[in-house]
Design a protein around this motif. Structure first.
Motif, PDB file in Angstrom:
ATOM      1  N   TRP A   1      39.718  27.395  47.246  1.00 25.81           N
ATOM      2  CA  TRP A   1      39.461  27.157  44.990  1.00 25.81           C
ATOM      3  C   TRP A   1      39.354  25.538  45.589  1.00 25.81           C
ATOM      4  CZ3 TRP A   1      42.299  23.941  42.544  1.00 25.81           C
ATOM      5  CH2 TRP A   1      42.239  23.987  40.915  1.00 25.81           C
TER       6      TRP A   1
ATOM      7  N   ASP B   1      38.665  26.702  36.395  1.00 23.63           N
ATOM      8  CA  ASP B   1      39.631  27.584  36.247  1.00 23.63           C
ATOM      9  C   ASP B   1      40.503  28.236  37.888  1.00 23.63           C
ATOM     10  OD1 ASP B   1      40.545  30.598  35.828  1.00 23.63           O
ATOM     11  OD2 ASP B   1      38.501  31.608  35.691  1.00 23.63           O
ATOM     12  N   ASP B   2      41.513  28.031  37.784  1.00 29.73           N
ATOM     13  CA  ASP B   2      42.287  28.643  38.745  1.00 29.73           C
ATOM     14  C   ASP B   2      43.375  29.363  38.869  1.00 29.73           C
ATOM     15  OD1 ASP B   2      44.416  27.613  37.064  1.00 29.73           O
ATOM     16  OD2 ASP B   2      45.782  26.330  37.625  1.00 29.73           O
ATOM     17  N   SER B   3      43.193  30.239  38.287  1.00 35.91           N
ATOM     18  CA  SER B   3      43.467  31.964  38.660  1.00 35.91           C
ATOM     19  C   SER B   3      43.534  32.493  39.793  1.00 35.91           C
ATOM     20  CB  SER B   3      43.058  32.642  36.659  1.00 35.91           C
ATOM     21  OG  SER B   3      41.786  32.962  37.006  1.00 35.91           O
ATOM     22  N   LEU B   4      42.186  32.534  40.219  1.00 31.56           N
ATOM     23  CA  LEU B   4      42.517  32.570  41.682  1.00 31.56           C
ATOM     24  C   LEU B   4      43.879  32.423  42.712  1.00 31.56           C
ATOM     25  CD1 LEU B   4      40.499  34.114  43.744  1.00 31.56           C
ATOM     26  CD2 LEU B   4      39.922  31.863  45.021  1.00 31.56           C
ATOM     27  N   CYS B   5      44.148  31.735  42.473  1.00 30.12           N
ATOM     28  CA  CYS B   5      46.021  30.848  43.454  1.00 30.12           C
ATOM     29  C   CYS B   5      46.503  31.759  42.606  1.00 30.12           C
ATOM     30  CB  CYS B   5      45.700  29.942  43.933  1.00 30.12           C
ATOM     31  SG  CYS B   5      44.322  29.771  45.232  1.00 30.12           S
ATOM     32  N   ALA B   6      46.142  32.033  40.981  1.00 29.47           N
ATOM     33  CA  ALA B   6      47.863  32.145  40.871  1.00 29.47           C
ATOM     34  C   ALA B   6      49.139  33.088  40.628  1.00 29.47           C
ATOM     35  CB  ALA B   6      48.080  31.939  39.263  1.00 29.47           C
ATOM     36  N   PRO B   7      48.517  34.262  40.787  1.00 35.10           N
ATOM     37  CA  PRO B   7      49.675  35.080  42.076  1.00 35.10           C
ATOM     38  C   PRO B   7      50.242  34.950  42.938  1.00 35.10           C
ATOM     39  CG  PRO B   7      47.648  36.455  40.877  1.00 35.10           C
ATOM     40  CD  PRO B   7      47.027  34.470  41.198  1.00 35.10           C
TER      41      PRO B   7
ATOM     42  N   LYS C   1      52.969  32.092  42.035  1.00 30.86           N
ATOM     43  CA  LYS C   1      54.226  32.418  41.232  1.00 30.86           C
ATOM     44  C   LYS C   1      54.951  33.388  42.423  1.00 30.86           C
ATOM     45  CE  LYS C   1      56.393  33.973  37.937  1.00 30.86           C
ATOM     46  NZ  LYS C   1      57.097  33.585  38.183  1.00 30.86           N
TER      47      LYS C   1
END
Length: 81
Positions: free
Chosen positions: A22, A33-39, A42
């Motif tokens: 990313w 937008d860093d939502s790619l690795c967020a899951p 977590k």
């Protein structure tokens, strides 16, 4: 480098790989937008929190060590004129 908990090491590797991809493919090109690795992050974060509890690591002790080090570094040097 391995993770705090042995169970978390594989998750750390997955997150590191995702983050590195990313960062180079998105962030450095202006897409923040860093939502790619967020899951993945977590799941990894939950694993580390569980390892902290299981190993009975007191975060206050860690914070205290860090703060002490910062204070020692900020002491004025009276040897200079």
């Amino acid at each position: 480098m391995n993770s705090l908990g042995d169970d978390c090491t594989e998750l750390k590797k997955q997150y590191d790989a995702c983050f590195n991809s990313w960062f180079s493919e998105h962030f450095l090109k202006g897409r923040h937008d860093d939502s790619l690795c967020a899951p993945i992050f977590k799941i990894y974060q939950d694993c580390v929190k569980r390892a902290i509890r299981e190993q009975k690591i007191e975060l206050r002790e860690i914070d205290s060590d860090i703060n002490t080090g910062e204070k020692e570094q900020q002491k004025p040097d009276h040897t200079k004129s």
